[in-house]
Design a protein around this motif. Structure first.
Motif: not given
Length: 491
Positions: A381-388, A399-400
């Protein structure tokens, strides 16, 4: 009767396309997939995203016209933030890590089933024109050899005029393994060749599938003086970069005009996009106001312009912000032509209801995952979880970061510390999906008779297959540096 046979019958009888409806749209006479190389989300003339004005220096009149006559997918992403992985997603409908293409230059697993193979078997003539970058070679684009086991021909393309990687003015290319020298802008060269292929199919009354993969506007930036002149106020690299886009846009116009002249424009599905986000150190910014660039998991590395034109099925002038991705191309085209997609895990979904207008408010039915060389993301949906991968502490897990894309499309406010429950929920879902991707990557989807696969990329200048050509190619400026750096000394 096959989808292609049904189409041919309608073609001969002169049947008119029906009104746009996902359930009743005729299979397209032609499918053309066009992909730019390193074109950023903001590098189109029309207003896009948060920019409500035309581009400050680019015109792109032909992309603008295509957008006005089709559907703009302004929420479109590349499946990866560099080129080869995204190309794998287009042809397979699967995230890149399932296919063996972990990063640029990695080879496509020969056990993958491609869109070209599916359409060829359904009666469509298939052709590839331009950059390939799925046969495991790094370095500037060189002609693909006839006996390359990972050539376009071995992945379903009956006709191919291709190079291994990016290419520029006056390219040296491979026509099914025969090396040919061409003159002129590389974008216009491959569009002219694609149109020859399309006209031949028109004469034979055959449906066709053409893939046109540009080498522009990838570095090095090489442009004619005429194309560079409108950008004279820019620094040299930026000037030639934008000039390459202008030439590419002109070739899009030639392609659309050629389809009209051949009588194919009405019922050809023409899909334009880019393979990843825009480049750094180019002005005006290719991605502004998005965060990141090519090579990053942020929106500037993934979000790309996309347009689908298909007058028989798409009402003109529509815009969708729905979350869509290059992996959606295979299941969508399969649905359009009436071919079953491969019976293995796909990450793409069928967009035909969105394209046809049967579901104009369509939203993605499930979250979308990204994985590439340690950088990961999960969009729900509108949420974006990422770890670069660039921000990971050594040996301490991911590291989220968490962003609300609806209210923060520039990813400027990390909400991970404020919303730990959402981080946990999204991270668990991502890890479940990632475990499935690991199983695919380990060969689960291929069965006991899988073909052995090459796992690592190579430099063509250091590969024995290309050794016979090195002396001749040393005089070419686009190859000289690579040969001097990587070629093994001769005794």
């Amino acid at each position: 009767m096959s989808p292609a046979a049904l189409l041919a019958a309608a073609w001969v009888l002169g049947a008119n396309p029906p009104a746009p409806d996902a359930a009743s749209v005729q299979p397209p006479r032609g499918v053309v997939l066009v992909m730019a190389d390193d074109l950023g989300f903001a590098q189109v003339g029309y207003p896009i995203g948060l920019r409500d004005e035309p581009h400050p220096v680019l015109q792109t009149p032909h992309l603008n016209a295509m957008a006005a006559n089709g559907l703009r997918l302004d929420g479109f992403r590349s499946a990866a933030f560099t080129c080869s992985p995204t190309r794998a997603s287009v042809l397979t409908g699967r995230t890149n890590d399932r296919t063996g293409v972990l990063e640029h230059g990695y080879p496509l697993n020969p056990n993958e089933i491609t869109l070209a193979q599916l359409l060829r078997d359904a009666g469509y003539a298939t052709g590839h024109f331009g950059k390939w970058h799925l046969d495991g070679f790094r370095g500037p684009g060189v002609p693909i050899l006839e006996d390359d086991p990972l050539s376009p021909g071995n992945f379903g393309f009956e006709t191919w005029l291709s190079v291994t990687n990016f290419f520029d003015h006056d390219p040296l290319m491979s026509r099914g393994g025969a090396i040919e020298q061409f003159a002129g802008d590389s974008s216009e060269v491959i569009v002219a060749e694609a149109l020859t292929f399309i006209r031949q199919r028109a004469a034979a009354e055959e449906p066709f599938f053409a893939v046109v993969w540009y080498g522009s506007p990838h570095s090095p930036f090489v442009a004619s003086d005429e194309d560079a002149a409108p950008f004279a106020d820019l620094e040299k690299s930026s000037q030639n970069h934008h000039a390459e886009i202008a030439a590419m846009d002109r070739s899009v116009g030639a392609l659309r005009a050629g389809l009209r002249e051949a009588g194919f424009a009405e019922n050809t599905l023409l899909w334009f996009c880019s393979d990843n986000g825009g480049l750094p150190r180019i002005e005006p910014s290719p991605v502004a106001p998005l965060r990141g660039n090519k090579g990053t998991i942020y929106e500037g590395g993934l979000r790309v312009p996309a347009i689908v034109e298909w007058p028989a099925a798409i009402e003109p002038g529509r815009v969708s912000e729905a979350l869509t991705v290059t992996s959606d191309i295979l299941p969508t085209v399969c649905a359009a032509v009436g071919v079953a997609p491969p019976e293995r895990p796909l990450d793409g979904v069928n967009l035909l209801p969105l394209l046809s207008g049967a579901a104009p408010e369509w939203q993605r039915p499930s979250p979308l995952g990204f994985r590439q060389m340690g950088s990961v993301a999960w969009v729900d949906g509108d949420w974006k979880l990422l770890a670069s991968r660039r921000n990971q502490p050594a040996n301490r897990g991911r590291r989220w970061e968490l962003y609300d894309l609806a209210n923060d499309p520039t990813e400027s406010r990390d909400l991970a510390a404020e919303r730990p429950a959402d981080v946990s929920r999204l991270a668990e879902a991502f890890e479940r999906w990632s475990a499935e991707v690991d199983a695919s990557a380990a060969g689960r989807d291929y069965g006991p008779d899988a073909i052995p696969a090459t796992a690592e990329p190579r430099q063509w200048a250091a590969s024995p297959e290309y050794a016979p050509f090195l002396d001749e190619w040393r005089s070419r400026p686009e190859y000289r540096g690579t040969i001097e750096r990587y070629a093994r000394p001769t005794r």
